[in-house]
Design a protein around this motif. Structure first.
Motif, PDB file in Angstrom:
ATOM      1  N   LEU A   4       0.818  -1.202   0.000  1.00 31.63           N
ATOM      2  CA  LEU A   4       0.000   0.000   0.000  1.00 31.63           C
ATOM      3  C   LEU A   4       0.859   1.262   0.000  1.00 31.63           C
ATOM      4  O   LEU A   4       0.592   2.215  -0.720  1.00 31.63           O
ATOM      5  CB  LEU A   4      -0.919   0.014   1.226  1.00 31.63           C
ATOM      6  N   LYS A   5       1.903   1.226   0.835  1.00 32.82           N
ATOM      7  CA  LYS A   5       2.773   2.393   0.948  1.00 32.82           C
ATOM      8  C   LYS A   5       3.428   2.723  -0.388  1.00 32.82           C
ATOM      9  O   LYS A   5       3.370   3.862  -0.868  1.00 32.82           O
ATOM     10  CB  LYS A   5       3.843   2.147   2.009  1.00 32.82           C
ATOM     11  N   PHE A   6       4.017   1.700  -1.011  1.00 37.51           N
ATOM     12  CA  PHE A   6       4.753   1.970  -2.237  1.00 37.51           C
ATOM     13  C   PHE A   6       3.831   2.212  -3.430  1.00 37.51           C
ATOM     14  O   PHE A   6       4.167   2.979  -4.335  1.00 37.51           O
ATOM     15  CB  PHE A   6       5.739   0.836  -2.520  1.00 37.51           C
ATOM     16  N   SER A   7       2.656   1.582  -3.436  1.00 34.40           N
ATOM     17  CA  SER A   7       1.713   1.874  -4.519  1.00 34.40           C
ATOM     18  C   SER A   7       1.198   3.307  -4.400  1.00 34.40           C
ATOM     19  O   SER A   7       0.999   3.985  -5.408  1.00 34.40           O
ATOM     20  CB  SER A   7       0.544   0.882  -4.503  1.00 34.40           C
ATOM     21  N   SER A   8       1.001   3.758  -3.156  1.00 36.47           N
ATOM     22  CA  SER A   8       0.580   5.139  -2.936  1.00 36.47           C
ATOM     23  C   SER A   8       1.649   6.120  -3.397  1.00 36.47           C
ATOM     24  O   SER A   8       1.369   7.103  -4.086  1.00 36.47           O
ATOM     25  CB  SER A   8       0.270   5.360  -1.456  1.00 36.47           C
ATOM     26  N   LEU A   9       2.906   5.844  -3.017  1.00 38.17           N
ATOM     27  CA  LEU A   9       3.999   6.725  -3.418  1.00 38.17           C
ATOM     28  C   LEU A   9       4.187   6.721  -4.936  1.00 38.17           C
ATOM     29  O   LEU A   9       4.455   7.757  -5.543  1.00 38.17           O
ATOM     30  CB  LEU A   9       5.291   6.285  -2.723  1.00 38.17           C
ATOM     31  N   MET A  10       4.022   5.530  -5.537  1.00 41.82           N
ATOM     32  CA  MET A  10       4.186   5.442  -6.988  1.00 41.82           C
ATOM     33  C   MET A  10       3.057   6.181  -7.705  1.00 41.82           C
ATOM     34  O   MET A  10       3.287   6.845  -8.728  1.00 41.82           O
ATOM     35  CB  MET A  10       4.216   3.975  -7.430  1.00 41.82           C
ATOM     36  N   THR A  11       1.841   6.098  -7.153  1.00 44.89           N
ATOM     37  CA  THR A  11       0.712   6.817  -7.740  1.00 44.89           C
ATOM     38  C   THR A  11       0.965   8.318  -7.708  1.00 44.89           C
ATOM     39  O   THR A  11       0.725   9.029  -8.685  1.00 44.89           O
ATOM     40  CB  THR A  11      -0.586   6.489  -6.985  1.00 44.89           C
ATOM     41  N   GLU A  12       1.471   8.796  -6.560  1.00 45.60           N
ATOM     42  CA  GLU A  12       1.791  10.223  -6.451  1.00 45.60           C
ATOM     43  C   GLU A  12       2.856  10.623  -7.456  1.00 45.60           C
ATOM     44  O   GLU A  12       2.772  11.679  -8.094  1.00 45.60           O
ATOM     45  CB  GLU A  12       2.275  10.535  -5.036  1.00 45.60           C
ATOM     46  N   ALA A  13       3.876   9.763  -7.592  1.00 44.95           N
ATOM     47  CA  ALA A  13       4.956  10.064  -8.525  1.00 44.95           C
ATOM     48  C   ALA A  13       4.444  10.110  -9.961  1.00 44.95           C
ATOM     49  O   ALA A  13       4.833  10.979 -10.753  1.00 44.95           O
ATOM     50  CB  ALA A  13       6.066   9.024  -8.389  1.00 44.95           C
ATOM     51  N   LEU A  14       3.546   9.169 -10.306  1.00 43.55           N
ATOM     52  CA  LEU A  14       2.992   9.142 -11.656  1.00 43.55           C
ATOM     53  C   LEU A  14       2.149  10.382 -11.934  1.00 43.55           C
ATOM     54  O   LEU A  14       2.228  10.979 -13.010  1.00 43.55           O
ATOM     55  CB  LEU A  14       2.147   7.884 -11.850  1.00 43.55           C
ATOM     56  N   LYS A  15       1.317  10.760 -10.957  1.00 49.08           N
ATOM     57  CA  LYS A  15       0.494  11.959 -11.136  1.00 49.08           C
ATOM     58  C   LYS A  15       1.379  13.180 -11.394  1.00 49.08           C
ATOM     59  O   LYS A  15       1.065  14.028 -12.237  1.00 49.08           O
ATOM     60  CB  LYS A  15      -0.372  12.189  -9.895  1.00 49.08           C
ATOM     61  N   LYS A  16       2.477  13.252 -10.650  1.00 50.86           N
ATOM     62  CA  LYS A  16       3.390  14.381 -10.819  1.00 50.86           C
ATOM     63  C   LYS A  16       4.034  14.349 -12.204  1.00 50.86           C
ATOM     64  O   LYS A  16       4.165  15.384 -12.868  1.00 50.86           O
ATOM     65  CB  LYS A  16       4.465  14.351  -9.735  1.00 50.86           C
ATOM     66  N   GLU A  17       4.438  13.152 -12.642  1.00 53.65           N
ATOM     67  CA  GLU A  17       5.051  13.028 -13.971  1.00 53.65           C
ATOM     68  C   GLU A  17       4.053  13.382 -15.065  1.00 53.65           C
ATOM     69  O   GLU A  17       4.421  13.963 -16.092  1.00 53.65           O
ATOM     70  CB  GLU A  17       5.570  11.607 -14.182  1.00 53.65           C
ATOM     71  N   PHE A  18       2.781  13.019 -14.867  1.00 51.86           N
ATOM     72  CA  PHE A  18       1.772  13.283 -15.891  1.00 51.86           C
ATOM     73  C   PHE A  18       1.513  14.777 -16.050  1.00 51.86           C
ATOM     74  O   PHE A  18       1.193  15.246 -17.142  1.00 51.86           O
ATOM     75  CB  PHE A  18       0.462  12.573 -15.547  1.00 51.86           C
TER      76      PHE A  18
END
Length: 363
Positions: free
Chosen positions: A168-182
């Motif tokens: 959950l922690k890393f999927s959340s962080l990865m989701t945030e990172a993807l949103k930022k990249e998008f």
């Protein structure tokens, strides 16, 4: 009362956050109602302990806003902030200190709207700097509610929560990172994709040009995916006559399941592994060879005796999102979110019920 109904009421109240500018206002209007929604008796001081006090080293009499007991054991510590405070920037000093000297393994920082859940994934007995789960009462979606339900007093299982906390922690962080990249693609990402389509030298002008192209392409991909899902959602279901039996309904709903060997949909490794897990669980009720798998257009069907009229479950695996639909004795499907394939074991009882109804039927 269903958790979704209560969350809807809390959401309506949270939309007036400007009226909740103090910590006490946030506690009374948002924090206490959500704890009650999770099944904690907020009027029982043995369950919900306000102003929980403990001595921490040389610090005497420090307090954290709430401590929650589950089955008599201290399980969760909560520190509250006013609704207008950005808790991602808030310093939870008491919570950090208490985490090291109490048996509680879950810490929560909340302003009543945002709820950040912490544990000690990085170092034992030291609360992590980043939450493993975030819940926002204004913007939550169904998958967030599924995760929140794990913290209900009646469902609380620390081992299960901790087993999925890392993902959950890393999927959340990865989701945030993807949103930022998008929205604001980094130079690294722009260079990565530019090299795949452009053979020339990547100058600053080229990088700036492809940064805009990347942003535009991402938006187009998302738009196409949303449109595809909306189109699928509004397709009318198969027409059923009034005399249709439950078994006929199951077959009609499942008419998109292809006969063995005819589907052009590729079965994924996750689907194969999930099938093996379900078959292993089902061996308690019937021979494993009777539990079969077929691909449909939008899901992977798990059937008894390779028969569309005997549905056990459906796997809806899209990208990193894992969902399973499990059929009850009335052929009604309940869809559940999975944090990982291991979560299938948490639904073993439901799967056995789905499988057992066909155990005595001949093939």
């Amino acid at each position: 009362m269903a958790i979704n109904e209560e969350l809807g009421r809390i959401r309506a109240r949270a939309s007036k956050a400007s009226d909740l500018a103090t910590e006490e206002a946030a506690k009374n209007a948002l924090v206490m109602p959500l704890l009650r929604t999770l099944g904690f008796d907020v009027f029982d001081p043995e369950v919900v302990i306000p102003e929980f006090t403990a001595d921490v080293g040389t610090k005497k009499g420090e307090k954290v806003d709430y401590a929650l007991r589950v089955n008599g054991e201290l399980a969760i510590l909560i520190e509250c902030k006013p609704a207008n405070v950005d808790i991602s920037q808030a310093h939870a000093s008491q919570l950090y200190r208490y985490f090291t000297v109490t048996p509680a393994r879950i810490g929560i920082v909340t302003n009543g709207i945002d709820w950040h859940f912490f544990t000690d994934l990085d170092k034992p007995n030291i609360m992590d700097a980043k939450p493993f789960f975030r819940f926002n009462v204004l913007t939550y979606v169904d998958v967030d509610v599924v995760q929140l339900e794990k913290f209900q007093a009646s469902n609380f299982n620390l081992a299960n929560i901790l087993s999925t906390a890392s993902d959950l922690k890393f999927s959340s962080l990865m989701t945030e990172a993807l949103k930022k990249e998008f929205t604001t693609p980094s130079e690294e990402v722009v260079r990565l994709f530019t090299r795949r389509v452009y053979d020339g030298q990547i100058t600053s002008a080229v990088r700036e040009r492809f940064s805009e192209i990347f942003r535009s392409c991402v938006q187009e991909v998302i738009r196409e995916e949303v449109n595809r899902r909306l189109l699928g959602a509004i397709q009318p279901p198969p027409s059923l006559s009034p005399a249709t039996t439950p078994a006929d309904k199951a077959a009609a709903v499942d008419e998109t399941v292809q006969p063995p060997g005819t589907s052009d949909r590729a079965t994924t490794d996750d689907e194969r592994e999930a099938f093996r897990i379900i078959r292993s669980i089902g061996r308690q009720a019937m021979a494993a060879s009777r539990i079969t798998m077929r691909d449909a257009q939008s899901y992977c069907a798990i059937l008894a005796d390779d028969n569309n009229r005997r549905p056990i479950a459906r796997l809806y695996f899209t990208g990193t999102r894992l969902r399973i639909g499990i059929f009850n004795a009335s052929k009604i499907e309940e869809r559940l979110e999975l944090s990982s394939l291991d979560d299938l074991y948490n639904h073993a009882d439901q799967l056995l019920i789905a499988i057992s109804q066909y155990a005595d039927k001949s093939t």
